[in-house]
Design a protein around this motif. Structure first.
Motif, PDB file in Angstrom:
ATOM      1  N   GLY A 152       4.596   7.767  48.801  1.00 60.50           N
ATOM      2  CA  GLY A 152       5.949   8.260  49.227  1.00 60.50           C
ATOM      3  C   GLY A 152       5.653   9.756  49.585  1.00 60.50           C
ATOM      4  O   GLY A 152       6.552  10.253  50.144  1.00 60.50           O
ATOM      5  N   PHE A 153       4.381  10.254  49.575  1.00 59.81           N
ATOM      6  CA  PHE A 153       4.276  11.574  50.074  1.00 59.81           C
ATOM      7  C   PHE A 153       4.300  11.746  51.596  1.00 59.81           C
ATOM      8  O   PHE A 153       3.813  10.947  52.336  1.00 59.81           O
ATOM      9  N   VAL A 154       5.148  12.899  51.962  1.00 54.44           N
ATOM     10  CA  VAL A 154       5.333  13.023  53.536  1.00 54.44           C
ATOM     11  C   VAL A 154       5.075  14.572  53.664  1.00 54.44           C
ATOM     12  O   VAL A 154       5.407  15.584  52.877  1.00 54.44           O
ATOM     13  N   THR A 155       3.903  14.958  54.587  1.00 53.20           N
ATOM     14  CA  THR A 155       3.737  16.181  54.810  1.00 53.20           C
ATOM     15  C   THR A 155       4.780  16.981  55.408  1.00 53.20           C
ATOM     16  O   THR A 155       5.735  16.457  55.942  1.00 53.20           O
ATOM     17  N   GLY A 156       4.728  18.289  55.142  1.00 52.05           N
ATOM     18  CA  GLY A 156       5.695  19.262  55.675  1.00 52.05           C
ATOM     19  C   GLY A 156       6.661  20.097  54.417  1.00 52.05           C
ATOM     20  O   GLY A 156       5.924  20.145  53.241  1.00 52.05           O
TER      21      GLY A 156
END
Length: 110
Positions: free
Chosen positions: A54-58
């Motif tokens: 579930g990791f999303v960059t930003g």
């Protein structure tokens, strides 16, 4: 601490940042509270996001809600500078913030 040594009748109080400054041997008795970043909690959140795909960059927002930023009142000042009524009010605000009833707006874009 230096200002308070020069003029102990009118103490200057401050707030700690990043770590718990309440126990500072230099100025601890003049620190009202510290905003503590729990970096271990931030890494745990990141690792869990990666583990669950579930990791999303930003930009990651960390605050009281995520448990990575907490306020630590100085126990040495409880009952004097930090009155029971003030401590109760701060706890109410903390609960409202976590519940989403108090929202700190994002900084304006430059």
């Amino acid at each position: 601490a230096e200002a308070n040594t020069k003029n102990p009748k009118t103490p200057v109080y401050s707030f700690g940042c990043v770590g718990d400054a309440n126990a500072s041997p230099i100025a601890g008795k003049f620190i009202v509270a510290s905003a503590v970043i729990k970096i271990d909690r931030a890494f745990e959140r990141l690792a869990e996001q990666v583990r669950m795909n579930g990791f999303v960059t930003g930009v990651q927002k960390d605050n009281l809600v995520t448990g990575t930023c907490v306020t630590v009142l100085n126990p040495a000042l409880m009952g004097s500078i930090i009155t029971p009524a003030l401590a109760d009010e701060l706890e109410k605000v903390r609960i409202l913030f976590i519940a989403g009833k108090i929202v700190i707006p994002d900084a304006p874009k430059q």
